[in-house]
Design an enzyme around this catalytic site. Structure first.
Site, PDB file in Angstrom:
ATOM      1  N   ASN A  33      34.030  32.140  22.814  1.00 25.41           N
ATOM      2  CA  ASN A  33      33.050  32.880  22.305  1.00 25.41           C
ATOM      3  C   ASN A  33      31.652  32.944  22.723  1.00 25.41           C
ATOM      4  O   ASN A  33      30.750  33.583  22.018  1.00 25.41           O
ATOM      5  CB  ASN A  33      32.854  32.501  20.498  1.00 25.41           C
ATOM      6  CG  ASN A  33      32.471  31.142  20.282  1.00 25.41           C
ATOM      7  OD1 ASN A  33      32.076  30.309  21.485  1.00 25.41           O
ATOM      8  ND2 ASN A  33      32.479  30.623  19.345  1.00 25.41           N
ATOM      9  N   ASN A  36      28.010  28.765  23.363  1.00 24.64           N
ATOM     10  CA  ASN A  36      27.119  27.929  24.249  1.00 24.64           C
ATOM     11  C   ASN A  36      27.187  28.148  25.694  1.00 24.64           C
ATOM     12  O   ASN A  36      26.993  27.240  26.450  1.00 24.64           O
ATOM     13  CB  ASN A  36      27.428  26.353  24.075  1.00 24.64           C
ATOM     14  CG  ASN A  36      26.599  25.397  24.395  1.00 24.64           C
ATOM     15  OD1 ASN A  36      25.222  25.774  24.320  1.00 24.64           O
ATOM     16  ND2 ASN A  36      26.596  24.128  24.681  1.00 24.64           N
ATOM     17  N   ASP A  65      36.893  33.503  19.178  1.00 31.13           N
ATOM     18  CA  ASP A  65      36.807  32.367  18.414  1.00 31.13           C
ATOM     19  C   ASP A  65      38.120  31.674  18.416  1.00 31.13           C
ATOM     20  O   ASP A  65      38.918  32.305  18.005  1.00 31.13           O
ATOM     21  CB  ASP A  65      35.876  32.544  17.336  1.00 31.13           C
ATOM     22  CG  ASP A  65      35.378  31.143  16.494  1.00 31.13           C
ATOM     23  OD1 ASP A  65      36.207  30.175  16.426  1.00 31.13           O
ATOM     24  OD2 ASP A  65      34.096  31.167  16.733  1.00 31.13           O
ATOM     25  N   SER A 136      36.536  12.560  24.719  1.00 28.56           N
ATOM     26  CA  SER A 136      35.338  11.761  24.985  1.00 28.56           C
ATOM     27  C   SER A 136      35.120  10.405  25.027  1.00 28.56           C
ATOM     28  O   SER A 136      35.906   9.939  23.882  1.00 28.56           O
ATOM     29  CB  SER A 136      34.208  12.574  24.283  1.00 28.56           C
ATOM     30  OG  SER A 136      33.202  11.893  24.308  1.00 28.56           O
ATOM     31  N   ALA A 137      34.374   9.741  25.670  1.00 26.01           N
ATOM     32  CA  ALA A 137      34.421   8.413  25.723  1.00 26.01           C
ATOM     33  C   ALA A 137      33.831   8.044  24.332  1.00 26.01           C
ATOM     34  O   ALA A 137      33.496   6.694  24.346  1.00 26.01           O
ATOM     35  CB  ALA A 137      33.674   7.781  27.166  1.00 26.01           C
ATOM     36  N   TYR A 160      30.365  13.755  15.595  1.00 26.21           N
ATOM     37  CA  TYR A 160      31.075  14.381  17.011  1.00 26.21           C
ATOM     38  C   TYR A 160      32.103  13.581  17.385  1.00 26.21           C
ATOM     39  O   TYR A 160      33.362  14.096  17.575  1.00 26.21           O
ATOM     40  CB  TYR A 160      30.088  14.648  17.900  1.00 26.21           C
ATOM     41  CG  TYR A 160      30.553  14.802  19.220  1.00 26.21           C
ATOM     42  CD1 TYR A 160      31.368  16.054  19.504  1.00 26.21           C
ATOM     43  CD2 TYR A 160      30.516  14.030  20.585  1.00 26.21           C
ATOM     44  CE1 TYR A 160      31.916  16.410  20.885  1.00 26.21           C
ATOM     45  CE2 TYR A 160      31.042  14.175  21.676  1.00 26.21           C
ATOM     46  CZ  TYR A 160      31.829  15.473  22.012  1.00 26.21           C
ATOM     47  OH  TYR A 160      32.137  15.512  23.270  1.00 26.21           O
ATOM     48  N   LYS A 164      36.504  14.032  17.590  1.00 24.72           N
ATOM     49  CA  LYS A 164      37.374  13.996  18.651  1.00 24.72           C
ATOM     50  C   LYS A 164      38.453  13.149  18.416  1.00 24.72           C
ATOM     51  O   LYS A 164      39.450  13.321  18.847  1.00 24.72           O
ATOM     52  CB  LYS A 164      36.585  13.544  20.001  1.00 24.72           C
ATOM     53  CG  LYS A 164      35.640  14.709  20.507  1.00 24.72           C
ATOM     54  CD  LYS A 164      36.421  15.666  21.419  1.00 24.72           C
ATOM     55  CE  LYS A 164      35.383  16.680  21.773  1.00 24.72           C
ATOM     56  NZ  LYS A 164      36.053  17.936  22.379  1.00 24.72           N
ATOM     57  N   ASN A 200      30.456  10.534  31.306  1.00 24.12           N
ATOM     58  CA  ASN A 200      29.316  11.197  31.379  1.00 24.12           C
ATOM     59  C   ASN A 200      29.192  12.462  32.427  1.00 24.12           C
ATOM     60  O   ASN A 200      28.855  12.194  33.680  1.00 24.12           O
ATOM     61  CB  ASN A 200      28.093  10.574  31.381  1.00 24.12           C
ATOM     62  CG  ASN A 200      27.738   9.996  30.031  1.00 24.12           C
ATOM     63  OD1 ASN A 200      28.564   8.967  29.577  1.00 24.12           O
ATOM     64  ND2 ASN A 200      26.630  10.207  29.385  1.00 24.12           N
ATOM     65  N   ASP A 317      23.416   6.154  19.611  1.00 22.99           N
ATOM     66  CA  ASP A 317      23.937   5.537  20.875  1.00 22.99           C
ATOM     67  C   ASP A 317      24.467   4.256  20.946  1.00 22.99           C
ATOM     68  O   ASP A 317      24.669   3.622  20.187  1.00 22.99           O
ATOM     69  CB  ASP A 317      22.553   5.611  21.554  1.00 22.99           C
ATOM     70  CG  ASP A 317      22.001   6.384  22.534  1.00 22.99           C
ATOM     71  OD1 ASP A 317      23.111   7.456  22.779  1.00 22.99           O
ATOM     72  OD2 ASP A 317      20.948   6.474  23.133  1.00 22.99           O
TER      73      ASP A 317
END
Ligand code: NAD
Ligand code: UFG
Length: 358
Positions: A33, A36, A65, A136-137, A160, A164, A200, A317
Protein backbone atom coordinates in the site's frame (compact mmCIF):
# COMPACT_ATOMS: atom_id res chain seq x y z
CA UNK A 1 10.89 -21.10 -10.42
CA UNK A 2 7.62 -20.23 -8.67
CA UNK A 3 4.86 -17.63 -8.72
CA UNK A 4 5.25 -15.58 -5.53
CA UNK A 5 3.24 -12.89 -3.79
CA UNK A 6 5.66 -10.52 -2.07
CA UNK A 7 3.57 -8.60 0.40
CA UNK A 8 5.22 -5.36 1.56
CA UNK A 9 7.75 -5.97 -1.21
CA UNK A 10 8.33 -2.27 -1.95
CA UNK A 11 9.86 -1.63 1.48
CA UNK A 12 13.48 -1.68 2.56
CA UNK A 13 13.98 -5.44 2.96
CA UNK A 14 11.31 -6.41 0.41
CA UNK A 15 12.79 -4.39 -2.46
CA UNK A 16 16.24 -5.89 -1.93
CA UNK A 17 14.78 -9.38 -1.65
CA UNK A 18 12.91 -8.91 -4.95
CA UNK A 19 16.28 -8.66 -6.72
CA UNK A 20 17.48 -11.97 -5.27
CA UNK A 21 14.15 -13.66 -6.04
CA UNK A 22 14.17 -12.42 -9.65
CA UNK A 23 17.74 -13.69 -10.03
CA UNK A 24 16.43 -17.15 -9.13
CA UNK A 25 13.84 -16.87 -11.93
CA UNK A 26 10.86 -16.54 -9.64
CA UNK A 27 7.83 -14.64 -10.93
CA UNK A 28 6.85 -11.91 -8.53
CA UNK A 29 3.71 -10.00 -7.71
CA UNK A 30 4.43 -7.23 -5.22
CA UNK A 31 1.44 -6.26 -3.07
CA UNK A 32 1.99 -3.05 -1.11
CA UNK A 33 0.00 0.00 0.00
CA UNK A 34 3.12 2.22 -0.09
CA UNK A 35 2.41 3.51 3.41
CA UNK A 36 6.15 3.38 4.04
CA UNK A 37 7.68 2.99 0.59
CA UNK A 38 7.82 4.22 -2.98
CA UNK A 39 7.05 2.46 -6.27
CA UNK A 40 10.43 3.83 -7.45
CA UNK A 41 12.15 1.24 -5.28
CA UNK A 42 10.51 -1.47 -7.37
CA UNK A 43 11.35 0.12 -10.72
CA UNK A 44 14.96 0.23 -9.63
CA UNK A 45 14.99 -3.25 -8.09
CA UNK A 46 13.66 -4.66 -11.36
CA UNK A 47 16.56 -3.09 -13.27
CA UNK A 48 19.11 -4.37 -10.77
CA UNK A 49 18.31 -8.03 -11.31
CA UNK A 50 20.28 -10.17 -13.76
CA UNK A 51 17.14 -10.94 -15.77
CA UNK A 52 16.85 -9.08 -19.05
CA UNK A 53 13.52 -7.91 -20.49
CA UNK A 54 11.38 -8.30 -17.42
CA UNK A 55 7.75 -8.51 -18.52
CA UNK A 56 4.62 -7.85 -16.47
CA UNK A 57 4.26 -11.61 -16.23
CA UNK A 58 7.58 -11.83 -14.41
CA UNK A 59 7.21 -8.77 -12.21
CA UNK A 60 4.01 -6.92 -11.44
CA UNK A 61 2.63 -4.61 -8.81
CA UNK A 62 -0.70 -4.50 -6.97
CA UNK A 63 -1.34 -1.45 -4.84
CA UNK A 64 -3.42 -2.57 -1.89
CA UNK A 65 -3.70 -2.99 1.84
CA UNK A 66 -3.34 -6.45 3.40
CA UNK A 67 -6.45 -5.68 5.45
CA UNK A 68 -8.47 -5.27 2.23
CA UNK A 69 -9.96 -8.75 2.02
CA UNK A 70 -11.77 -8.24 -1.27
CA UNK A 71 -8.78 -6.91 -3.18
CA UNK A 72 -6.38 -9.44 -1.68
CA UNK A 73 -8.66 -12.32 -2.65
CA UNK A 74 -9.05 -10.90 -6.16
CA UNK A 75 -5.26 -11.06 -6.65
CA UNK A 76 -5.18 -14.77 -5.71
CA UNK A 77 -8.17 -15.38 -8.00
CA UNK A 78 -6.63 -13.51 -10.93
CA UNK A 79 -3.67 -15.89 -10.97
CA UNK A 80 -5.83 -18.98 -10.47
CA UNK A 81 -7.84 -17.96 -13.53
CA UNK A 82 -4.56 -17.49 -15.45
CA UNK A 83 -3.76 -21.10 -14.45
CA UNK A 84 -0.69 -19.92 -12.59
CA UNK A 85 -1.75 -19.86 -8.96
CA UNK A 86 0.34 -18.10 -6.34
CA UNK A 87 2.50 -20.80 -4.78
CA UNK A 88 4.01 -18.91 -1.86
CA UNK A 89 3.78 -15.65 0.02
CA UNK A 90 6.70 -13.69 1.42
CA UNK A 91 5.18 -11.50 4.08
CA UNK A 92 7.10 -8.28 4.80
CA UNK A 93 4.10 -5.97 5.22
CA UNK A 94 3.81 -4.34 8.58
CA UNK A 95 4.64 -1.43 10.81
CA UNK A 96 8.05 -1.57 12.45
CA UNK A 97 8.82 1.42 14.63
CA UNK A 98 9.25 0.54 18.29
CA UNK A 99 8.67 4.16 19.40
CA UNK A 100 5.58 4.67 17.24
CA UNK A 101 4.12 1.42 18.53
CA UNK A 102 3.97 2.90 22.04
CA UNK A 103 1.98 5.86 20.67
CA UNK A 104 -0.33 3.92 18.31
CA UNK A 105 -0.71 0.39 19.71
CA UNK A 106 -4.16 -0.03 18.08
CA UNK A 107 -2.78 0.73 14.68
CA UNK A 108 0.14 -1.68 15.15
CA UNK A 109 -2.16 -4.52 16.23
CA UNK A 110 -4.54 -3.79 13.39
CA UNK A 111 -1.98 -3.69 10.57
CA UNK A 112 0.39 -6.35 11.85
CA UNK A 113 -1.93 -8.86 13.49
CA UNK A 114 -5.25 -8.33 11.69
CA UNK A 115 -3.36 -7.86 8.42
CA UNK A 116 -1.62 -11.23 8.85
CA UNK A 117 -4.86 -13.00 9.82
CA UNK A 118 -6.45 -11.59 6.69
CA UNK A 119 -3.54 -12.72 4.56
CA UNK A 120 -3.59 -16.24 5.97
CA UNK A 121 -7.36 -16.43 5.38
CA UNK A 122 -6.87 -15.45 1.72
CA UNK A 123 -4.08 -18.02 1.38
CA UNK A 124 -6.22 -20.74 2.96
CA UNK A 125 -9.13 -19.92 0.69
CA UNK A 126 -6.93 -20.29 -2.39
CA UNK A 127 -4.96 -23.29 -1.21
CA UNK A 128 -1.66 -21.47 -0.98
CA UNK A 129 0.14 -22.88 2.06
CA UNK A 130 3.71 -21.64 1.88
CA UNK A 131 4.72 -18.50 3.77
CA UNK A 132 7.98 -16.83 4.75
CA UNK A 133 7.26 -14.37 7.54
CA UNK A 134 9.33 -11.37 8.72
CA UNK A 135 9.68 -11.74 12.45
CA UNK A 136 12.11 -9.86 14.62
CA UNK A 137 14.76 -10.32 17.27
CA UNK A 138 12.83 -7.73 19.24
CA UNK A 139 10.62 -10.58 20.52
CA UNK A 140 13.48 -11.83 22.72
CA UNK A 141 13.43 -8.65 24.85
CA UNK A 142 16.23 -8.82 27.43
CA UNK A 143 17.76 -12.13 26.38
CA UNK A 144 18.65 -14.66 29.07
CA UNK A 145 21.55 -15.90 26.92
CA UNK A 146 23.80 -14.25 24.30
CA UNK A 147 24.22 -15.20 21.45
CA UNK A 148 20.46 -15.77 21.47
CA UNK A 149 19.30 -19.22 20.34
CA UNK A 150 15.88 -19.61 18.70
CA UNK A 151 14.57 -21.45 21.77
CA UNK A 152 15.34 -18.53 24.12
CA UNK A 153 12.48 -17.03 26.12
CA UNK A 154 10.14 -14.82 24.10
CA UNK A 155 9.56 -11.67 26.11
CA UNK A 156 8.91 -8.55 24.01
CA UNK A 157 9.44 -5.14 25.60
CA UNK A 158 7.21 -3.06 23.35
CA UNK A 159 3.87 -3.18 21.48
CA UNK A 160 5.63 -3.76 18.14
CA UNK A 161 7.36 -6.81 19.60
CA UNK A 162 4.08 -8.00 21.10
CA UNK A 163 2.48 -7.98 17.65
CA UNK A 164 5.37 -9.99 16.17
CA UNK A 165 5.28 -12.55 19.00
CA UNK A 166 1.50 -12.86 18.60
CA UNK A 167 1.80 -13.41 14.85
CA UNK A 168 4.43 -16.07 15.49
CA UNK A 169 1.99 -17.87 17.83
CA UNK A 170 -0.80 -17.49 15.31
CA UNK A 171 1.34 -19.00 12.54
CA UNK A 172 2.29 -21.85 14.82
CA UNK A 173 -1.42 -22.55 15.45
CA UNK A 174 -2.15 -22.35 11.71
CA UNK A 175 0.58 -24.91 10.98
CA UNK A 176 -0.88 -27.18 13.67
CA UNK A 177 2.27 -26.81 15.80
CA UNK A 178 0.89 -24.89 18.79
CA UNK A 179 3.44 -24.29 21.56
CA UNK A 180 6.13 -26.19 19.73
CA UNK A 181 9.59 -26.18 21.30
CA UNK A 182 11.16 -27.26 18.02
CA UNK A 183 13.06 -25.11 15.54
CA UNK A 184 11.80 -27.35 12.75
CA UNK A 185 8.38 -28.79 13.62
CA UNK A 186 6.32 -31.05 11.39
CA UNK A 187 3.03 -29.60 10.17
CA UNK A 188 0.34 -32.23 9.83
CA UNK A 189 -2.01 -29.96 7.93
CA UNK A 190 0.11 -29.17 4.90
CA UNK A 191 1.43 -25.74 5.84
CA UNK A 192 5.02 -24.76 5.15
CA UNK A 193 5.87 -21.68 7.19
CA UNK A 194 9.21 -20.05 7.99
CA UNK A 195 9.34 -17.51 10.80
CA UNK A 196 12.54 -15.56 10.19
CA UNK A 197 13.74 -13.47 13.12
CA UNK A 198 15.85 -10.68 11.71
CA UNK A 199 18.40 -9.02 13.89
CA UNK A 200 19.41 -5.53 12.64
CA UNK A 201 19.11 -5.26 8.84
CA UNK A 202 21.19 -2.36 7.47
CA UNK A 203 23.15 -1.34 4.38
CA UNK A 204 21.85 -1.10 0.85
CA UNK A 205 22.25 -2.71 -2.54
CA UNK A 206 25.86 -2.19 -3.61
CA UNK A 207 24.74 -0.08 -6.59
CA UNK A 208 23.51 2.62 -4.20
CA UNK A 209 20.28 2.76 -6.23
CA UNK A 210 18.01 1.28 -3.59
CA UNK A 211 18.27 1.53 0.18
CA UNK A 212 16.50 2.42 3.40
CA UNK A 213 14.33 5.51 3.01
CA UNK A 214 12.67 6.36 6.33
CA UNK A 215 9.92 8.95 6.20
CA UNK A 216 10.59 11.92 8.52
CA UNK A 217 13.12 11.68 11.32
CA UNK A 218 14.88 8.27 11.25
CA UNK A 219 14.47 6.03 14.30
CA UNK A 220 17.24 3.57 13.59
CA UNK A 221 20.95 3.99 14.01
CA UNK A 222 22.19 3.54 10.43
CA UNK A 223 19.85 5.98 8.66
CA UNK A 224 20.32 8.41 11.53
CA UNK A 225 24.14 8.35 11.30
CA UNK A 226 23.91 8.70 7.51
CA UNK A 227 21.83 11.84 7.88
CA UNK A 228 24.28 13.27 10.41
CA UNK A 229 27.19 12.49 8.06
CA UNK A 230 25.46 14.21 5.14
CA UNK A 231 24.67 17.25 7.29
CA UNK A 232 20.88 16.93 7.51
CA UNK A 233 20.96 16.32 11.27
CA UNK A 234 23.38 18.11 13.59
CA UNK A 235 24.54 15.25 15.78
CA UNK A 236 23.86 11.66 16.72
CA UNK A 237 22.16 11.06 20.04
CA UNK A 238 23.52 7.91 21.64
CA UNK A 239 20.87 6.37 23.84
CA UNK A 240 22.87 5.56 26.95
CA UNK A 241 26.51 4.82 27.66
CA UNK A 242 25.85 2.89 30.85
CA UNK A 243 24.60 -0.40 29.40
CA UNK A 244 26.36 -3.57 30.55
CA UNK A 245 28.42 -3.82 27.34
CA UNK A 246 32.17 -3.41 26.63
CA UNK A 247 31.93 0.37 25.98
CA UNK A 248 28.57 1.08 27.65
CA UNK A 249 26.64 1.63 24.39
CA UNK A 250 24.03 -0.76 22.97
CA UNK A 251 25.33 -3.81 21.10
CA UNK A 252 23.49 -5.21 18.08
CA UNK A 253 23.97 -7.84 15.40
CA UNK A 254 23.90 -5.78 12.18
CA UNK A 255 23.26 -7.74 9.02
CA UNK A 256 23.63 -6.53 5.45
CA UNK A 257 20.24 -6.36 3.72
CA UNK A 258 21.52 -8.28 0.67
CA UNK A 259 22.66 -11.13 2.92
CA UNK A 260 19.21 -11.05 4.47
CA UNK A 261 17.66 -11.17 0.99
CA UNK A 262 19.68 -14.32 0.25
CA UNK A 263 18.46 -15.75 3.57
CA UNK A 264 14.86 -15.44 2.33
CA UNK A 265 15.71 -17.28 -0.87
CA UNK A 266 17.39 -20.05 1.10
CA UNK A 267 14.42 -20.38 3.49
CA UNK A 268 11.91 -20.43 0.62
CA UNK A 269 13.91 -23.05 -1.24
CA UNK A 270 13.99 -25.16 1.91
CA UNK A 271 10.21 -24.92 2.37
CA UNK A 272 9.60 -25.91 -1.26
CA UNK A 273 11.87 -28.96 -0.98
CA UNK A 274 10.92 -30.20 2.48
CA UNK A 275 7.79 -31.74 3.99
CA UNK A 276 5.18 -29.43 5.58
CA UNK A 277 6.77 -27.74 8.54
CA UNK A 278 7.04 -24.73 10.81
CA UNK A 279 10.61 -23.47 10.67
CA UNK A 280 11.91 -20.79 13.04
CA UNK A 281 15.30 -19.21 12.38
CA UNK A 282 17.43 -16.30 13.49
CA UNK A 283 18.96 -14.32 10.64
CA UNK A 284 21.97 -12.36 11.83
CA UNK A 285 25.75 -12.60 11.62
CA UNK A 286 26.46 -13.81 15.13
CA UNK A 287 28.69 -10.76 15.69
CA UNK A 288 27.94 -7.88 18.05
CA UNK A 289 28.83 -4.24 17.35
CA UNK A 290 28.32 -1.30 19.72
CA UNK A 291 26.94 2.11 18.77
CA UNK A 292 30.41 3.63 19.22
CA UNK A 293 31.93 0.96 16.94
CA UNK A 294 29.34 1.72 14.25
CA UNK A 295 30.10 5.42 14.58
CA UNK A 296 33.85 4.82 14.18
CA UNK A 297 33.30 2.57 11.16
CA UNK A 298 31.17 5.32 9.55
CA UNK A 299 33.80 7.95 10.25
CA UNK A 300 36.37 5.78 8.46
CA UNK A 301 34.15 5.14 5.42
CA UNK A 302 32.89 8.71 5.04
CA UNK A 303 36.14 10.36 6.12
CA UNK A 304 34.03 12.70 8.24
CA UNK A 305 33.90 13.43 11.94
CA UNK A 306 30.43 12.48 13.18
CA UNK A 307 29.35 14.63 16.14
CA UNK A 308 27.45 12.86 18.92
CA UNK A 309 26.05 13.39 22.39
CA UNK A 310 25.16 10.86 25.04
CA UNK A 311 21.51 11.07 26.11
CA UNK A 312 19.37 8.87 28.35
CA UNK A 313 18.30 5.36 27.41
CA UNK A 314 15.42 4.92 24.97
CA UNK A 315 12.18 3.32 26.11
CA UNK A 316 11.96 -0.35 25.00
CA UNK A 317 15.69 -0.74 24.25
CA UNK A 318 17.83 -3.63 25.43
CA UNK A 319 21.59 -3.75 26.06
CA UNK A 320 22.55 -6.46 23.65
CA UNK A 321 21.10 -8.56 20.86
CA UNK A 322 23.32 -11.00 19.00
CA UNK A 323 22.02 -13.99 17.07
CA UNK A 324 23.03 -17.58 17.48
CA UNK A 325 23.11 -18.42 13.78
CA UNK A 326 24.04 -22.09 14.03
CA UNK A 327 20.62 -23.29 12.93
CA UNK A 328 20.32 -21.10 9.83
CA UNK A 329 23.66 -22.46 8.63
CA UNK A 330 22.67 -26.03 9.43
CA UNK A 331 19.10 -26.09 8.15
CA UNK A 332 19.03 -23.72 5.18
CA UNK A 333 22.78 -23.66 4.51
CA UNK A 334 22.87 -19.88 4.67
CA UNK A 335 25.68 -17.73 5.99
CA UNK A 336 26.06 -13.96 5.63
CA UNK A 337 29.02 -12.83 3.56
CA UNK A 338 29.24 -9.09 4.21
CA UNK A 339 30.82 -7.26 7.13
CA UNK A 340 30.41 -3.94 8.92
CA UNK A 341 32.51 -2.05 6.36
CA UNK A 342 30.28 -3.25 3.50
CA UNK A 343 27.20 -2.24 5.49
CA UNK A 344 28.53 1.29 6.14
CA UNK A 345 29.94 1.75 2.62
CA UNK A 346 26.77 0.59 0.85
CA UNK A 347 24.38 2.58 3.02
CA UNK A 348 26.57 5.67 2.58
CA UNK A 349 26.63 5.17 -1.21
CA UNK A 350 22.82 5.05 -1.18
CA UNK A 351 22.67 8.14 1.04
CA UNK A 352 24.98 10.32 -1.07
CA UNK A 353 23.41 9.24 -4.36
CA UNK A 354 19.89 9.83 -3.00
CA UNK A 355 20.13 12.55 -0.35
CA UNK A 356 16.34 13.01 -0.34
CA UNK A 357 15.53 9.31 -0.67
CA UNK A 358 13.34 8.13 -3.55
P1 NAD B 1 9.41 -1.21 5.47
O1 NAD B 1 8.50 -0.33 6.21
O2 NAD B 1 10.46 -0.59 4.65
O3 NAD B 1 8.58 -2.22 4.56
C1 NAD B 1 7.29 -2.66 4.89
C2 NAD B 1 6.43 -2.54 3.66
O4 NAD B 1 5.11 -2.93 3.99
C3 NAD B 1 6.35 -1.10 3.12
O5 NAD B 1 6.56 -1.11 1.73
C4 NAD B 1 4.94 -0.66 3.47
O6 NAD B 1 4.44 0.28 2.55
C5 NAD B 1 4.20 -1.99 3.43
N1 NAD B 1 2.99 -2.00 4.24
C6 NAD B 1 2.83 -1.55 5.51
N2 NAD B 1 1.57 -1.72 5.90
C7 NAD B 1 0.91 -2.31 4.88
C8 NAD B 1 -0.42 -2.73 4.68
N3 NAD B 1 -1.35 -2.57 5.63
N4 NAD B 1 -0.76 -3.30 3.51
C9 NAD B 1 0.17 -3.43 2.53
N5 NAD B 1 1.44 -3.05 2.65
C10 NAD B 1 1.81 -2.50 3.81
O7 NAD B 1 10.06 -2.21 6.53
P2 NAD B 1 11.26 -3.22 6.36
O8 NAD B 1 12.41 -2.70 7.13
O9 NAD B 1 11.43 -3.57 4.94
O10 NAD B 1 10.68 -4.45 7.17
C11 NAD B 1 9.96 -5.49 6.56
C12 NAD B 1 9.44 -6.42 7.63
O11 NAD B 1 10.52 -6.89 8.41
C13 NAD B 1 8.48 -5.75 8.61
O12 NAD B 1 7.45 -6.67 8.89
C14 NAD B 1 9.31 -5.51 9.84
O13 NAD B 1 8.56 -5.53 11.01
C15 NAD B 1 10.27 -6.67 9.79
N6 NAD B 1 11.55 -6.39 10.48
C16 NAD B 1 12.27 -5.30 10.11
C17 NAD B 1 13.45 -5.00 10.77
C18 NAD B 1 14.25 -3.78 10.41
O14 NAD B 1 15.08 -3.35 11.22
N7 NAD B 1 14.09 -3.19 9.23
C19 NAD B 1 13.91 -5.84 11.79
C20 NAD B 1 13.16 -6.96 12.12
C21 NAD B 1 11.96 -7.23 11.45
N1 UFG C 1 20.66 4.10 18.80
C1 UFG C 1 21.21 5.29 19.23
N2 UFG C 1 20.80 6.44 18.63
C2 UFG C 1 19.89 6.46 17.61
C3 UFG C 1 19.34 5.25 17.18
C4 UFG C 1 19.74 4.08 17.80
O1 UFG C 1 22.02 5.31 20.14
O2 UFG C 1 19.55 7.55 17.12
C5 UFG C 1 21.12 2.85 19.40
C6 UFG C 1 20.02 2.05 20.11
O3 UFG C 1 19.88 2.45 21.44
C7 UFG C 1 20.53 0.61 19.94
C8 UFG C 1 21.27 0.65 18.61
O4 UFG C 1 21.55 2.01 18.35
O5 UFG C 1 21.46 0.33 20.93
C9 UFG C 1 20.42 0.11 17.46
O6 UFG C 1 19.18 0.80 17.44
P1 UFG C 1 18.18 0.70 16.20
O7 UFG C 1 17.06 1.62 16.47
O8 UFG C 1 18.94 0.89 14.93
O9 UFG C 1 17.75 -0.81 16.23
P2 UFG C 1 16.98 -1.66 17.36
O10 UFG C 1 17.89 -2.76 17.76
O11 UFG C 1 16.46 -0.80 18.43
O12 UFG C 1 15.72 -2.19 16.59
C10 UFG C 1 15.78 -2.67 15.25
C11 UFG C 1 14.45 -2.36 14.56
C12 UFG C 1 13.35 -3.20 15.11
C13 UFG C 1 13.77 -4.64 15.07
C14 UFG C 1 15.07 -4.86 15.81
C15 UFG C 1 15.51 -6.29 15.67
O13 UFG C 1 14.11 -0.99 14.74
O14 UFG C 1 12.21 -3.02 14.31
O15 UFG C 1 16.07 -4.02 15.24
O16 UFG C 1 16.53 -6.57 16.56
F1 UFG C 1 12.82 -5.39 15.63
Amino acid sequence: MARLLVVGGAGFIGSHTCISLLNLNHKIIVYDNFSNSSPRALERAKNLSNIKNITADIFSLKKGDIRDEIYLNSVFEEYISKKEPIEAVIHFAGLKSVQESFIKPNHYWDVNVNGTINLIKAMQKHNCKVMVFSSSATIYGYPDKVPIPELATINPLNPYGNTKATIENFLSDIAGCSNTKLIKATSNNGWKIARLRYFNPVGAHQSGLIGEDPKGMPNNLFPYINQVAIGKIKSLQIFGDNWPTHDGTGVRDYIHVMDLAEGHCAALENLFLEKPQLLTLNLGTGKGTSVIQVLKAFEKITDKKIPYEIVSRRNGDSAIAIADVTMAKKIINWKPKKGLEDMCRDSWRWQISNPSGY
